[in-house]
Design an enzyme around this catalytic site. Structure first.
Site, PDB file in Angstrom:
ATOM      1  N   LYS A  11       0.951  -1.228   0.017  1.00 41.59           N
ATOM      2  CA  LYS A  11       0.106  -0.083  -0.027  1.00 41.59           C
ATOM      3  C   LYS A  11       0.853   1.342   0.061  1.00 41.59           C
ATOM      4  CE  LYS A  11      -3.799  -2.181   2.423  1.00 41.59           C
ATOM      5  NZ  LYS A  11      -4.873  -2.131   3.473  1.00 41.59           N
ATOM      6  N   PHE A  59     -14.919   4.292   7.988  1.00 47.27           N
ATOM      7  CA  PHE A  59     -13.294   4.627   7.628  1.00 47.27           C
ATOM      8  C   PHE A  59     -13.541   4.812   6.088  1.00 47.27           C
ATOM      9  CE2 PHE A  59     -13.813   0.064   8.545  1.00 47.27           C
ATOM     10  CZ  PHE A  59     -13.409  -0.459   7.114  1.00 47.27           C
ATOM     11  N   ARG A  87      -2.526 -14.603   4.313  1.00 49.78           N
ATOM     12  CA  ARG A  87      -2.994 -13.866   5.573  1.00 49.78           C
ATOM     13  C   ARG A  87      -2.328 -13.940   6.922  1.00 49.78           C
ATOM     14  NH1 ARG A  87      -7.509 -10.202   4.490  1.00 49.78           N
ATOM     15  NH2 ARG A  87      -7.750 -10.424   6.603  1.00 49.78           N
ATOM     16  N   THR A  93      -5.183  -7.340  10.810  1.00 49.36           N
ATOM     17  CA  THR A  93      -5.378  -6.059  10.122  1.00 49.36           C
ATOM     18  C   THR A  93      -4.987  -4.695  11.172  1.00 49.36           C
ATOM     19  OG1 THR A  93      -7.684  -6.686   9.437  1.00 49.36           O
ATOM     20  CG2 THR A  93      -7.483  -4.440   9.308  1.00 49.36           C
ATOM     21  N   ARG A 104       2.601  -6.943   8.883  1.00 48.75           N
ATOM     22  CA  ARG A 104       1.875  -5.635   9.621  1.00 48.75           C
ATOM     23  C   ARG A 104       2.558  -5.444  10.812  1.00 48.75           C
ATOM     24  NH1 ARG A 104      -4.221  -7.389   7.461  1.00 48.75           N
ATOM     25  NH2 ARG A 104      -4.318  -5.798   5.461  1.00 48.75           N
ATOM     26  N   HIS A 117      -2.148  -5.538   1.606  1.00 50.14           N
ATOM     27  CA  HIS A 117      -3.571  -6.092   1.359  1.00 50.14           C
ATOM     28  C   HIS A 117      -3.116  -7.446   1.056  1.00 50.14           C
ATOM     29  CE1 HIS A 117      -7.307  -6.898  -0.318  1.00 50.14           C
ATOM     30  NE2 HIS A 117      -6.707  -7.467  -1.224  1.00 50.14           N
TER      31      HIS A 117
HETATM   32  N1  UDP Z   1      -9.563  -0.314   7.691  1.00 57.63           N
HETATM   33  C1  UDP Z   1      -9.482   0.878   8.439  1.00 57.63           C
HETATM   34  N2  UDP Z   1     -10.173   1.077   9.620  1.00 57.63           N
HETATM   35  C2  UDP Z   1     -10.884  -0.272   9.973  1.00 57.63           C
HETATM   36  C3  UDP Z   1     -10.890  -1.539   9.358  1.00 57.63           C
HETATM   37  C4  UDP Z   1      -9.979  -1.578   8.263  1.00 57.63           C
HETATM   38  O1  UDP Z   1      -9.003   1.846   8.075  1.00 57.63           O
HETATM   39  O2  UDP Z   1     -11.516  -0.335  11.259  1.00 57.63           O
HETATM   40  C5  UDP Z   1      -8.793  -0.544   6.343  1.00 57.63           C
HETATM   41  C6  UDP Z   1      -7.267  -0.925   6.292  1.00 57.63           C
HETATM   42  O3  UDP Z   1      -6.509  -0.545   5.451  1.00 57.63           O
HETATM   43  C7  UDP Z   1      -7.873  -2.370   6.021  1.00 57.63           C
HETATM   44  C8  UDP Z   1      -8.954  -2.199   4.840  1.00 57.63           C
HETATM   45  O4  UDP Z   1      -9.874  -1.134   5.399  1.00 57.63           O
HETATM   46  O5  UDP Z   1      -6.771  -3.062   5.482  1.00 57.63           O
HETATM   47  C9  UDP Z   1      -9.857  -3.303   4.580  1.00 57.63           C
HETATM   48  O6  UDP Z   1     -10.336  -3.640   5.654  1.00 57.63           O
HETATM   49  P1  UDP Z   1     -10.672  -5.175   5.982  1.00 57.63           P
HETATM   50  O7  UDP Z   1     -11.557  -5.441   7.137  1.00 57.63           O
HETATM   51  O8  UDP Z   1     -10.983  -5.941   4.758  1.00 57.63           O
HETATM   52  O9  UDP Z   1      -9.176  -5.781   6.473  1.00 57.63           O
HETATM   53  P2  UDP Z   1      -8.022  -6.481   5.729  1.00 57.63           P
HETATM   54  O10 UDP Z   1      -8.733  -7.823   5.106  1.00 57.63           O
HETATM   55  O11 UDP Z   1      -7.254  -5.616   4.929  1.00 57.63           O
HETATM   56  O12 UDP Z   1      -7.031  -7.086   6.816  1.00 57.63           O
HETATM   57 MG    MG Z   2     -10.288  -7.697   3.676  1.00 63.01          MG
END
Ligand code: UDP
Ligand code: MG
Length: 139
Positions: A11, A59, A87, A93, A104, A117
């Site tokens: 990212k 968000f 993952r 996340t 991460r 991602h």
């Molecule tokens: N995100 C955020 N705030 C949150 C949750 C997610 O800004 O509370 C952003 C973050 O960049 C994340 C993306 O939105 O990677 C997609 O969210 P998802 O829940 O799909 O998480 P991921 O699959 O990326 O772990």
């Molecule tokens: Mg996701």
């Protein structure tokens, strides 16, 4: 796309901080083969479409701004059990909850700016890969 593939983006925060090489090194060390890759920048429409599933979340606006503010590295990765293993490699996340040694944990600043991602299913890996790559750019 075969089901042993996943899609990733390094990212904008990871690219800005100069972490492309270090993150690709971890991806290679974990046994993933790169089968497509490019440096690109998402438009607002791209990010809104890519993250459409999150469009009602509070968000969403910040997420679209973040993901469009600079270049990303988009890549397709191949390995047995690619989606789940990737993952695991990237971690939770929220970097505060990510396991030690995950991408991460090492490189993410916050739950929003979390460096990388990873697709969450084989179906989404295929959709996300096709979003960024044409067939002739996938090897
Ligand atoms: N995100 C955020 N705030 C949150 C949750 C997610 O800004 O509370 C952003 C973050 O960049 C994340 C993306 O939105 O990677 C997609 O969210 P998802 O829940 O799909 O998480 P991921 O699959 O990326 O772990
Ligand atoms: Mg996701």
């Amino acid at each position: 796309m075969p089901t042993n593939r996943t899609f990733t983006m390094l990212k904008p925060d990871a690219v800005e901080k100069g972490h492309i090489g270090a993150i690709l090194e971890k991806i290679n060390a974990a046994g993933f083969k790169i089968v497509a890759m490019k440096l690109t920048q998402m438009t607002t429409a791209d990010a809104q479409a890519f993250y459409a599933i999150h469009s009602e979340r509070p968000f969403f606006g910040e997420l679209v701004s973040y993901m469009t503010r600079g270049p990303i590295v988009a890549a397709l990765l191949e390995k047995d059990n690619a989606v789940a293993d990737f993952r695991t490699l990237i971690g939770a996340t929220n970097p505060d909850e990510a396991a030690e040694g995950t991408i991460r944990k090492l490189y993410a600043a916050s739950i929003g700016e979390n460096a990388v991602h990873g697709s969450d299913s084989d179906a989404n890996a295929a959709i996300e890969g096709a979003f960024h790559f044409s067939g002739r750019d996938m090897f």
